[in-house]
Design an enzyme around this catalytic site. Sequence first.
Site, PDB file in Angstrom:
ATOM      1  N   LYS A  65       0.872  -1.182   0.000  1.00  0.00           N
ATOM      2  CA  LYS A  65       0.000   0.000   0.000  1.00  0.00           C
ATOM      3  C   LYS A  65       0.903   1.224   0.000  1.00  0.00           C
ATOM      4  O   LYS A  65       2.039   1.154   0.470  1.00  0.00           O
ATOM      5  CB  LYS A  65      -0.883   0.013   1.255  1.00  0.00           C
ATOM      6  CG  LYS A  65      -2.110   0.887   1.114  1.00  0.00           C
ATOM      7  CD  LYS A  65      -3.221   0.203   0.329  1.00  0.00           C
ATOM      8  CE  LYS A  65      -4.376   1.148   0.055  1.00  0.00           C
ATOM      9  NZ  LYS A  65      -5.529   0.448  -0.521  1.00  0.00           N
ATOM     10  N   ASP A 105      -6.952   4.300  -4.859  1.00  0.00           N
ATOM     11  CA  ASP A 105      -7.610   4.114  -3.558  1.00  0.00           C
ATOM     12  C   ASP A 105      -8.268   5.458  -3.247  1.00  0.00           C
ATOM     13  O   ASP A 105      -8.475   6.272  -4.173  1.00  0.00           O
ATOM     14  CB  ASP A 105      -6.598   3.723  -2.463  1.00  0.00           C
ATOM     15  CG  ASP A 105      -7.273   3.294  -1.162  1.00  0.00           C
ATOM     16  OD1 ASP A 105      -7.942   2.247  -1.153  1.00  0.00           O
ATOM     17  OD2 ASP A 105      -7.176   4.012  -0.144  1.00  0.00           O
TER      18      ASP A 105
END
Length: 454
Positions: free
Chosen positions: A131, A171
Amino acid sequence: MDYKIENEYLNDLMQKVMARNANEPEFHQAVYEFLNSIAPALPVHPELIEKQVLERIVEPERQIMFRVAWIDDNGRIQVNRGYRIQFNSAIGPYKGGIRLHPSVNLSILKFLGFEQIFKNSLTGLPMGGAKGGSDFDPKGKSDNEVMAFCQSFMRELYRHIGPDCDVPAGDIGTGAREIGFMFGQYKKIVNEFSGVLTGKKLSFGGSLARTEATGYGLCYFVNALLREKMDTSFEGKTVVISGSGNVAIYATEKAQQLGAKVVALSDSNGYVYDPEGIKLDIVKDIKEVKRGRISEYADRVPSAKYTADANGSKGIWTIPCDIALPCATQNELNLDSAKTLVANGVKVVGEGANMPTTLDATKFFQDNGVFFTPGKASNAGGVATSGLEMCQNSARLSWTFEEVDARLKGIMENIFHTVDATAKEVGCENNYVVGANIAGLLKVSDAMIAQGCI
Ligand code: NDP
């Protein structure tokens, strides 16, 4: 927060994680949720302890932090912090989104990277967990400023990623516009056109159905559960969905296609309730075309009421529904909200966001017979379709919408059955937190052990 686990070995590890990663509450929460659920796997899989898989899996393989300096429209230099957490590459190249939001910090990205390991494993595709992101806030910035930030971000990130090494995606705050700017900069620096990012526009290697994938996938997952466990479907159900971003919009679209009535959506300032059912074309115009606020929906639709909510739109959970789909952000659904939802007769809570439900709220749902599906299983459709985008990029092919959507549906139904069967096998029927964590873990653990001391 003081996290205690009954199993002594797991509890010792939890205490070590907290001591070693002080001041990282979201990361502690995600690790606790995981460790607290996997005890049933230990007697059946002694190798998890013998090979110290768990000690290794809670430590990121690499974490990168860097300065992102860029020039705003007034000619002033702005400084943000960039991150990439490359958590685990045992089963494939690192894969996970880039979050652009002022709340971003190391703790949040480590929780997201950690969960991504198991989510990616559940998809059945060869992708490791990662991430990244920055505390940059794209809201209120001009296109030029967003481009300046994205280019500066990529000027550092490019040296750490690649189509066979680490493939970031979107995201919160990172949509097709941001991915486009980042892709352009990467291509210019390395002089290579490759599938280094997913979530691209169709004109340069994006996949049809990627935009829809997380929201659609969530509904495919929940629909499989409704069919299998309650012999029913979305047809005729009342649904409340939080958020009004990518995941929320396409969860609304698919739920409506499957016959449900979606009556509420939100953003960080408040929520709209439309008892006649949300008109999605208006939401798309407000959010996707004009980049506006959900309050504008009530200005345009007479049957809708907007409630400003300083509490991060938690009021949305007071609206009675059969199915609740939290699709905004972490810890947006707490114990009080869970109690209200249960009192109002909710039957299924399907997480579209990552870790939107607090631990005590999750337990309350499970203890009160509500089917609860953790994001790492039910929102895996986004990354699964990113995996399909990688396949198409490698083969220099573009599949049709129908082909990608059919594969997505197959993957989500398969994840549901895997998670359901795993929970049953370890004696925790209908506990999808246990099922998802153990099923996700075992594949990664097998690869880690086979690859030796890494
Ligand atoms: P978007 O940026 O498109 O939308 C996020 C939505 O959540 C917006 O409506 C936003 O409101 C709201 N929101 C964000 N922060 C808060 C907050 N602190 N309090 C209340 N509302 C908030 O993001 P996505 O839809 O892509 O992502 C939503 C969730 O789904 C995230 O948890 C993400 O990690 C997860 N997810 C996304 C995937 C994807 O493919 N996009 C894949 C898997 C998971 P506002 O505009 O006011 O900020």
